[in-house]
Design a protein around this motif. Structure first.
Motif, PDB file in Angstrom:
ATOM      1  N   LYS A 164     -34.730  33.280  15.184  1.00  0.00           N
ATOM      2  CA  LYS A 164     -34.207  32.099  14.481  1.00  0.00           C
ATOM      3  C   LYS A 164     -32.708  31.932  14.704  1.00  0.00           C
ATOM      4  O   LYS A 164     -32.174  30.824  14.644  1.00  0.00           O
ATOM      5  CB  LYS A 164     -34.512  32.176  12.986  1.00  0.00           C
ATOM      6  N   HIS A 165     -32.015  33.035  15.001  1.00  0.00           N
ATOM      7  CA  HIS A 165     -30.573  32.976  15.191  1.00  0.00           C
ATOM      8  C   HIS A 165     -30.150  32.405  16.543  1.00  0.00           C
ATOM      9  O   HIS A 165     -28.960  32.185  16.757  1.00  0.00           O
ATOM     10  CB  HIS A 165     -29.959  34.371  14.998  1.00  0.00           C
ATOM     11  N   VAL A 166     -31.076  32.177  17.469  1.00  0.00           N
ATOM     12  CA  VAL A 166     -30.671  31.541  18.740  1.00  0.00           C
ATOM     13  C   VAL A 166     -30.931  30.035  18.729  1.00  0.00           C
ATOM     14  O   VAL A 166     -30.716  29.360  19.727  1.00  0.00           O
ATOM     15  CB  VAL A 166     -31.315  32.188  20.007  1.00  0.00           C
ATOM     16  N   THR A 167     -31.348  29.490  17.615  1.00  0.00           N
ATOM     17  CA  THR A 167     -31.527  28.037  17.507  1.00  0.00           C
ATOM     18  C   THR A 167     -30.158  27.361  17.604  1.00  0.00           C
ATOM     19  O   THR A 167     -29.246  27.702  16.857  1.00  0.00           O
ATOM     20  CB  THR A 167     -32.175  27.657  16.161  1.00  0.00           C
ATOM     21  N   PRO A 168     -29.997  26.406  18.530  1.00  0.00           N
ATOM     22  CA  PRO A 168     -28.695  25.712  18.619  1.00  0.00           C
ATOM     23  C   PRO A 168     -28.345  24.981  17.316  1.00  0.00           C
ATOM     24  O   PRO A 168     -29.227  24.617  16.534  1.00  0.00           O
ATOM     25  CB  PRO A 168     -28.913  24.718  19.766  1.00  0.00           C
ATOM     26  N   LEU A 169     -27.045  24.766  17.118  1.00  0.00           N
ATOM     27  CA  LEU A 169     -26.566  23.996  15.973  1.00  0.00           C
ATOM     28  C   LEU A 169     -26.830  22.506  16.193  1.00  0.00           C
ATOM     29  O   LEU A 169     -27.209  21.779  15.270  1.00  0.00           O
ATOM     30  CB  LEU A 169     -25.053  24.236  15.816  1.00  0.00           C
ATOM     31  N   LEU A 170     -26.651  22.065  17.433  1.00  0.00           N
ATOM     32  CA  LEU A 170     -26.780  20.649  17.783  1.00  0.00           C
ATOM     33  C   LEU A 170     -27.479  20.538  19.133  1.00  0.00           C
ATOM     34  O   LEU A 170     -27.110  21.225  20.079  1.00  0.00           O
ATOM     35  CB  LEU A 170     -25.378  20.016  17.866  1.00  0.00           C
ATOM     36  N   SER A 171     -28.517  19.696  19.214  1.00  0.00           N
ATOM     37  CA  SER A 171     -29.158  19.424  20.508  1.00  0.00           C
ATOM     38  C   SER A 171     -28.906  17.975  20.893  1.00  0.00           C
ATOM     39  O   SER A 171     -28.861  17.089  20.026  1.00  0.00           O
ATOM     40  CB  SER A 171     -30.661  19.699  20.440  1.00  0.00           C
ATOM     41  N   VAL A 172     -28.730  17.748  22.193  1.00  0.00           N
ATOM     42  CA  VAL A 172     -28.436  16.404  22.709  1.00  0.00           C
ATOM     43  C   VAL A 172     -29.407  16.089  23.837  1.00  0.00           C
ATOM     44  O   VAL A 172     -29.480  16.828  24.824  1.00  0.00           O
ATOM     45  CB  VAL A 172     -26.980  16.316  23.242  1.00  0.00           C
ATOM     46  N   ASN A 173     -30.163  14.999  23.683  1.00  0.00           N
ATOM     47  CA  ASN A 173     -31.057  14.528  24.746  1.00  0.00           C
ATOM     48  C   ASN A 173     -30.712  13.085  25.086  1.00  0.00           C
ATOM     49  O   ASN A 173     -31.212  12.145  24.471  1.00  0.00           O
ATOM     50  CB  ASN A 173     -32.520  14.636  24.304  1.00  0.00           C
ATOM     51  N   ASP A 174     -29.828  12.925  26.053  1.00  0.00           N
ATOM     52  CA  ASP A 174     -29.427  11.602  26.532  1.00  0.00           C
ATOM     53  C   ASP A 174     -30.099  11.376  27.885  1.00  0.00           C
ATOM     54  O   ASP A 174     -29.709  11.986  28.880  1.00  0.00           O
ATOM     55  CB  ASP A 174     -27.901  11.552  26.668  1.00  0.00           C
ATOM     56  N   PRO A 175     -31.128  10.507  27.944  1.00  0.00           N
ATOM     57  CA  PRO A 175     -31.847  10.301  29.215  1.00  0.00           C
ATOM     58  C   PRO A 175     -30.950   9.806  30.349  1.00  0.00           C
ATOM     59  O   PRO A 175     -31.310   9.959  31.517  1.00  0.00           O
ATOM     60  CB  PRO A 175     -32.912   9.255  28.853  1.00  0.00           C
ATOM     61  N   ALA A 176     -29.790   9.236  30.013  1.00  0.00           N
ATOM     62  CA  ALA A 176     -28.865   8.800  31.074  1.00  0.00           C
ATOM     63  C   ALA A 176     -28.429   9.990  31.934  1.00  0.00           C
ATOM     64  O   ALA A 176     -28.122   9.824  33.123  1.00  0.00           O
ATOM     65  CB  ALA A 176     -27.645   8.118  30.453  1.00  0.00           C
ATOM     66  N   LEU A 177     -28.424  11.197  31.352  1.00  0.00           N
ATOM     67  CA  LEU A 177     -28.047  12.397  32.094  1.00  0.00           C
ATOM     68  C   LEU A 177     -29.205  12.931  32.943  1.00  0.00           C
ATOM     69  O   LEU A 177     -29.031  13.860  33.718  1.00  0.00           O
ATOM     70  CB  LEU A 177     -27.592  13.498  31.129  1.00  0.00           C
ATOM     71  N   MET A 178     -30.407  12.357  32.743  1.00  0.00           N
ATOM     72  CA  MET A 178     -31.602  12.850  33.434  1.00  0.00           C
ATOM     73  C   MET A 178     -31.994  11.972  34.628  1.00  0.00           C
ATOM     74  O   MET A 178     -32.898  12.312  35.382  1.00  0.00           O
ATOM     75  CB  MET A 178     -32.776  12.921  32.452  1.00  0.00           C
ATOM     76  N   MET A 179     -31.299  10.843  34.797  1.00  0.00           N
ATOM     77  CA  MET A 179     -31.707   9.855  35.802  1.00  0.00           C
ATOM     78  C   MET A 179     -31.650  10.390  37.229  1.00  0.00           C
ATOM     79  O   MET A 179     -32.413   9.976  38.087  1.00  0.00           O
ATOM     80  CB  MET A 179     -30.826   8.605  35.694  1.00  0.00           C
ATOM     81  N   GLY A 180     -30.744  11.341  37.482  1.00  0.00           N
ATOM     82  CA  GLY A 180     -30.593  11.838  38.844  1.00  0.00           C
ATOM     83  C   GLY A 180     -31.465  13.026  39.195  1.00  0.00           C
ATOM     84  O   GLY A 180     -31.370  13.565  40.301  1.00  0.00           O
ATOM     85  N   MET A 181     -32.332  13.443  38.250  1.00  0.00           N
ATOM     86  CA  MET A 181     -33.180  14.613  38.520  1.00  0.00           C
ATOM     87  C   MET A 181     -34.109  14.366  39.709  1.00  0.00           C
ATOM     88  O   MET A 181     -34.786  13.341  39.756  1.00  0.00           O
ATOM     89  CB  MET A 181     -34.062  14.885  37.288  1.00  0.00           C
ATOM     90  N   PRO A 182     -34.186  15.292  40.678  1.00  0.00           N
ATOM     91  CA  PRO A 182     -35.109  15.093  41.799  1.00  0.00           C
ATOM     92  C   PRO A 182     -36.566  15.102  41.341  1.00  0.00           C
ATOM     93  O   PRO A 182     -36.895  15.651  40.283  1.00  0.00           O
ATOM     94  CB  PRO A 182     -34.813  16.265  42.728  1.00  0.00           C
ATOM     95  N   ALA A 183     -37.432  14.491  42.149  1.00  0.00           N
ATOM     96  CA  ALA A 183     -38.846  14.343  41.779  1.00  0.00           C
ATOM     97  C   ALA A 183     -39.513  15.687  41.518  1.00  0.00           C
ATOM     98  O   ALA A 183     -40.281  15.836  40.557  1.00  0.00           O
ATOM     99  CB  ALA A 183     -39.588  13.585  42.884  1.00  0.00           C
TER     100      ALA A 183
END
Length: 381
Positions: A164-183
């Motif tokens: 439980k102590h490795v749970t991040p304080l804040l998570s961010v999922n911005d799909p704009a950062l995922m647009m360049g992921m290769p297929a």
């Protein structure tokens, strides 16, 4: 005792990174260790985030030594940088590897010792250094879970640290950062998310809350993954996959996983193979084994994947689920067998031995013998 673990703050949606950085300011951090891989560092995303943080009064130093399947050495090297610069928080940017590496660094920073001391379930005594996890892939959900998977290079195994102590304080999922992921990465991470959802749904620790998250994740992945793989710039598909992998994370973070992950971890630790691809290959074979006791649940998964199950009994529905998994894997160009990944038959006894020691297997719907795990590996070749 059932509990529900999730980061305190989760920011999701297109172009939400700026909002997330504003939220960070409210925590009054002074200096951040940024953990990332070399590829992401070259793309300029890290420089952009560093500049934004500097404007907001937060200094930072970059450790770009995270690599696929991060190991004890990566954690130790990052920890040395953190201590040298006296950082008071950690920011991970990327996919599962930098998030897992950052968790290892942050946990040892406050608890001391060696990351190997924390293998297993809830072995730490203190919360880790505050961690902000900025996600750039749609699959592992490591940005919001209490799981950290670290390779022990000496033993050639992946350690499952569930704490439980490795749970991040804040998570961010911005799909704009995922647009360049290769297929290929989109496909592997997407199938990883599907595995999370299905394993959580058939887990003996499943609850009505995790069931709801898992089934919605399965439905969204079945609808949007192939589109995201075919057209990486499709905003609708990218955003749907970002939400789907987060839902799958909510499911397995609380219901845990099963033998797909227990077995895939060994392949990753032994051969340094991509985790999502190993999961995708093993998934139908493990669920075929599980269908002896979980056919009804697998029928539900088939229905979530878009199969009309109204006229199917549980056994037929389970088979339809396996067929749907294989069809989706083919659509997104996942290799058909472990032989394509150069897995050797003679290594299977050792892989099976180590898989049975993995914490993820504890919640599989049926416990397997060593021979049965070996048979699943052989069937997946």
């Amino acid at each position: 005792m059932p509990a529900f673990y999730i980061p305190a703050i989760n920011i999701l949606g297109m172009n939400t990174l700026a909002e997330a950085l504003e939220t960070m300011v409210s925590f009054n951090f002074k200096k951040a260790l940024i953990v990332c891989g070399t590829t992401l560092n070259k793309q300029g995303i890290v420089d952009r985030i560093q500049a934004d943080l500097q404007q907001k009064g937060i200094a930072s130093v970059v450790y770009n030594g995270s690599r696929p399947n991060p190991g004890v050495k990566s954690v130790n090297a990052g920890l040395a940088v953190l201590r040298e610069h006296q950082c008071d928080c950690v920011i991970s940017i990327g996919g599962g590897s930098p998030h897992d590496c950052a968790k290892g660094i942050a946990l040892v920073a406050t608890n001391g010792g060696d990351i190997r001391d924390y293998e297993g379930i809830d072995r730490s005594t203190k919360p880790q250094l505050p961690l902000i996890a900025i996600n750039t892939t749609a699959g592992t959900a490591s940005e919001m879970t209490r799981f950290s998977i670290i390779t022990d290079e000496e033993r050639h195994i992946k350690m499952a640290i569930v704490d439980k102590h490795v749970t991040p304080l804040l998570s961010v999922n911005d799909p704009a950062l995922m647009m360049g992921m290769p297929a290929s990465l989109t496909a592997a991470t997407g199938m990883d998310a599907l595995t999370h959802a299905i394993e959580a749904y058939v887990s003996i620790a499943a609850t009505p809350i995790t069931d709801a998250c898992a089934l919605k994740a399965i439905a969204m992945i079945a609808e949007h993954l192939a589109v995201a793989v075919a057209d990486g710039r499709n905003e609708t598909a990218r955003e749907a996959m970002a939400y789907a992998q987060f839902l799958a994370g909510m499911a397995f973070n609380n219901a845990s996983l099963g033998y797909v992950h227990a077995m895939a971890h060994q392949l990753g630790g032994f051969y340094d193979l991509p985790h999502g691809v190993c999961n995708a290959i093993l998934l139908p074979h493990v669920q075929a084994f599980n269908s002896k006791v979980a056919a009804g649940r697998l029928r539900d998964c088939a229905q979530a994947m878009g199969v009309d199950t109204r006229l199917l009994n549980d056994e037929q529905g389970a088979q339809a689920c396996l067929d749907a998994i294989r069809k989706l894997a083919r659509q997104v160009d996942i290799p058909t067998g472990l032989r394509d990944l150069h897995v050797k038959e003679e290594d299977i006894p050792l892989l099976a031995t180590n898989a049975l020691k993995d914490a993820c297997g504890l919640t599989n719907p049926i416990q397997a013998t060593h021979d049965e795990i070996m048979a699943i590996y052989h069937s997946a070749m």
